[in-house]
Design an enzyme around this catalytic site. Structure first.
Site, mmCIF file in Angstrom:
data_model
loop_
_atom_site.group_PDB
_atom_site.id
_atom_site.type_symbol
_atom_site.label_atom_id
_atom_site.label_comp_id
_atom_site.label_asym_id
_atom_site.label_seq_id
_atom_site.Cartn_x
_atom_site.Cartn_y
_atom_site.Cartn_z
ATOM 1 N N GLU A 15 -1.180 16.235 3.562
ATOM 2 C CA GLU A 15 -0.238 16.278 2.447
ATOM 3 C C GLU A 15 -0.987 16.335 1.121
ATOM 4 O O GLU A 15 -0.601 17.065 0.204
ATOM 5 C CB GLU A 15 0.697 15.069 2.518
ATOM 6 C CG GLU A 15 1.586 15.058 3.747
ATOM 7 C CD GLU A 15 0.885 14.740 5.069
ATOM 8 O OE1 GLU A 15 1.438 15.111 6.116
ATOM 9 O OE2 GLU A 15 -0.212 14.132 5.050
ATOM 10 N N HIS A 45 -9.020 6.747 -13.677
ATOM 11 C CA HIS A 45 -10.219 7.577 -13.767
ATOM 12 C C HIS A 45 -9.967 9.061 -13.549
ATOM 13 O O HIS A 45 -10.705 9.887 -14.084
ATOM 14 C CB HIS A 45 -11.264 7.117 -12.748
ATOM 15 C CG HIS A 45 -11.841 5.779 -13.058
ATOM 16 N ND1 HIS A 45 -12.978 5.312 -12.431
ATOM 17 C CD2 HIS A 45 -11.454 4.801 -13.907
ATOM 18 C CE1 HIS A 45 -13.274 4.111 -12.886
ATOM 19 N NE2 HIS A 45 -12.346 3.772 -13.773
#
Length: 169
Positions: A76, A103
Site C-alpha cells: 500500500e 522529518h
C-alpha cells in the site's frame, strides 16, 4: 482537515474503524474503498485513488492527508508513493509516525492491518495526523532533493566525503 482512506480486504476492518474515529475527531473523511470484504481484491486501485485524492486536494490548497491500509502496509505504501507529490511512510509505532511527519513531511501514512491491534494502529494514525513538519533546513533540503529527482530524474549531489573511492569521483 480532509483525510483520504484506501485499503484492501486485510485493512477493511481498520479502515471502517478509522472512518468512525476520524469523523468523531472532526476530520472530513473520503473513503476510496473497499466497501465490502472481498478476499481477492487488489490494493493498488484503492490506495492509488486515496493518494491521488490527497495530491489533488493539496494542489488546490486544501489541507489533506491520507491513510492506506493493508495486511503489512508495504504494498500500500509502494502504491501511494507512485503518485506524484506523495510521500507515504510505513509506520509501526508512535515514534515512526511522529518522525514521518516531523522529518519527512509525509502526507500519507501506511499501516499494516495484520501487524498490530486496531487500537494501536488508530493511535499511530492519530499521532501522524496531529504531528507537524519541523521545517528544519536539513529536512526541507532532503525533501527538495527527492522532489527534484521525482520531477527530473536528477540525482542529488553527494558530499565530498562520500566521493573518495567511489565511481562518481
Amino acid at each position: 482537515m480532509r483525510v483520504h482512506l484506501g485499503s484492501d480486504h486485510a485493512g477493511l476492518e481498520l479502515k471502517d474503524h478509522l472512518t468512525t474515529s476520524l469523523i468523531d475527531h472532526g476530520y472530513e473523511v473520503v473513503d476510496h474503498g473497499p466497501f465490502v470484504y472481498d478476499a481477492l481484491d487488489d490494493y493498488p486501485g484503492f490506495c492509488l485513488r486515496a493518494a491521488e485524492g490527497v495530491a489533488a486536494d493539496r494542489a488546490e490548497g486544501q489541507l489533506s492527508m491520507g491513510v492506506v491500509i493493508g495486511g503489512s502496509g508495504n504494498g500500500e505504501q509502494m502504491a501511494a508513493n507512485k503518485v506524484e507529490g506523495i510521500r507515504c511512510a510505513l509506520v509501526w509505532s508512535e515514534e515512526t509516525a511522529t518522525l514521518a511527519r516531523e522529518h519527512n513531511d509525509a502526507n500519507v501514512v501506511s499501516v499494516g492491518g495484520r501487524m498490530h491491534s486496531v487500537d494501536d494502529m488508530t493511535r499511530f494514525v492519530q499521532v501522524f495526523l496531529s504531528t507537524e513538519f519541523t521545517h528544519d533546513e536539513r529536512h526541507v533540503r532532503r525533501i527538495g532533493q527527492l522532489s527534484t529527482y521525482e520531477q527530473s530524474g536528477e540525482l542529488p549531489p553527494l558530499p565530498a566525503s562520500a566521493l573518495a573511492g567511489s565511481p562518481d569521483a
